[in-house]
Every structure is written in structure tokens, then in C-alpha cells.
Design a protein around this motif. Structure first.
Motif, short mmCIF file in Angstrom:
data_model
loop_
_atom_site.label_atom_id
_atom_site.label_comp_id
_atom_site.label_asym_id
_atom_site.label_seq_id
_atom_site.Cartn_x
_atom_site.Cartn_y
_atom_site.Cartn_z
N GLU A 27 0.93 -1.24 0.03
CA GLU A 27 0.02 -0.01 -0.01
C GLU A 27 0.85 1.23 0.03
O GLU A 27 0.50 2.13 -0.76
N ALA A 30 2.48 1.72 -3.32
CA ALA A 30 1.40 2.33 -4.50
C ALA A 30 0.89 3.92 -4.05
O ALA A 30 1.00 4.61 -5.04
N GLU A 31 1.22 4.36 -2.85
CA GLU A 31 0.65 5.61 -2.37
C GLU A 31 2.07 6.70 -2.81
O GLU A 31 1.93 7.64 -3.48
N GLU A 33 4.22 6.14 -5.25
CA GLU A 33 4.20 6.29 -6.82
C GLU A 33 3.10 7.08 -7.15
O GLU A 33 3.27 7.75 -8.28
N ASN A 34 1.89 7.07 -6.48
CA ASN A 34 0.94 8.01 -7.00
C ASN A 34 0.85 9.23 -6.27
O ASN A 34 0.29 10.28 -6.65
N GLY A 35 1.88 9.64 -5.38
CA GLY A 35 2.26 11.02 -4.76
C GLY A 35 0.97 11.18 -3.83
O GLY A 35 0.94 12.29 -3.60
N ASP A 36 0.44 10.15 -3.36
CA ASP A 36 -0.54 10.34 -2.11
C ASP A 36 0.05 10.86 -0.76
O ASP A 36 0.19 9.78 -0.21
N ARG A 81 10.94 7.47 -0.43
CA ARG A 81 11.20 7.17 -1.72
C ARG A 81 12.66 6.83 -2.29
O ARG A 81 12.92 5.66 -2.93
#
Length: 94
Positions: A27, A30-31, A33-36, A81
Motif C-alpha cells: 500500500e 502504491a501511495e 508512486e501516486n504521490g498520495d 522514496r
């Protein structure tokens, strides 16, 4: 396995918990990678809380070799990151 949370110390964690931690790691990846940012903060906190909950803290004067190093709770999305491998923070976890 010995897990180090940067800025906090070390925790002894049974390998049987890796699958559960890997779900949170996926999770988090993914966050990132999505810049969330809000999702990243929430999931990083959940991951570290789970390590603390499932593990046993080692004494501060203990210097065991860490098999896994996790970022501090206040690490930024960019800092985490830079720590990532292709597998996330928990490489090779099932």
C-alpha cells in the motif's frame, strides 16, 4: 528478525509477521508512486505501529545487526522514496 525504526531503536519481530507487514508495504509503495501524501502518512504510521505491536523492543544499549531498516515516523514521502527497492521497504517479503 531484527527491525530498526530509524530514530527509535530496534525491535525483534517473528518472520511469521512478514506477510501482514508486506500488505502495508505494498500500500505504501502504491501511495508513493501516486504521490498520495495523506495516504502515505497514514500507511507509514500503520506500518510502524504494526511493527511495534507485533515486535518486542530491544534495550537501547543492544546493537544487534538489523535485517530490515524502516524510516522514522516523520520521514517525508521523498525520503522514503529514496529508501525503496523495487520490492518496497520490505524486500523479498512474501
Amino acid at each position: 528478525m531484527i527491525v530498526r525504526i530509524m530514530g527509535e531503536g530496534q525491535v525483534r519481530l517473528d518472520d511469521s509477521h512478514l506477510a501482514e507487514l508486506n500488505k502495508l508495504d505494498d500500500e505504501l509503495l502504491a501511495e508513493i508512486e501516486n504521490g498520495d501524501g495523506p495516504g502515505f502518512r497514514r500507511t507509514l504510521s500503520a506500518l510502524l505501529d504494526k511493527v511495534r505491536e507485533l515486535g518486542t523492543s530491544l534495550p537501547d544499549d543492544s546493537l544487534e545487526p538489523s535485517e530490515l531498516i524502516l524510516p522514522s515516523p516523520d520521514a517525508t514521502l521523498e525520503e522514503v522514496r529514496e529508501l525503496l527497492s523495487d520490492d518496497g521497504l520490505i524486500p523479498g517479503a512474501v
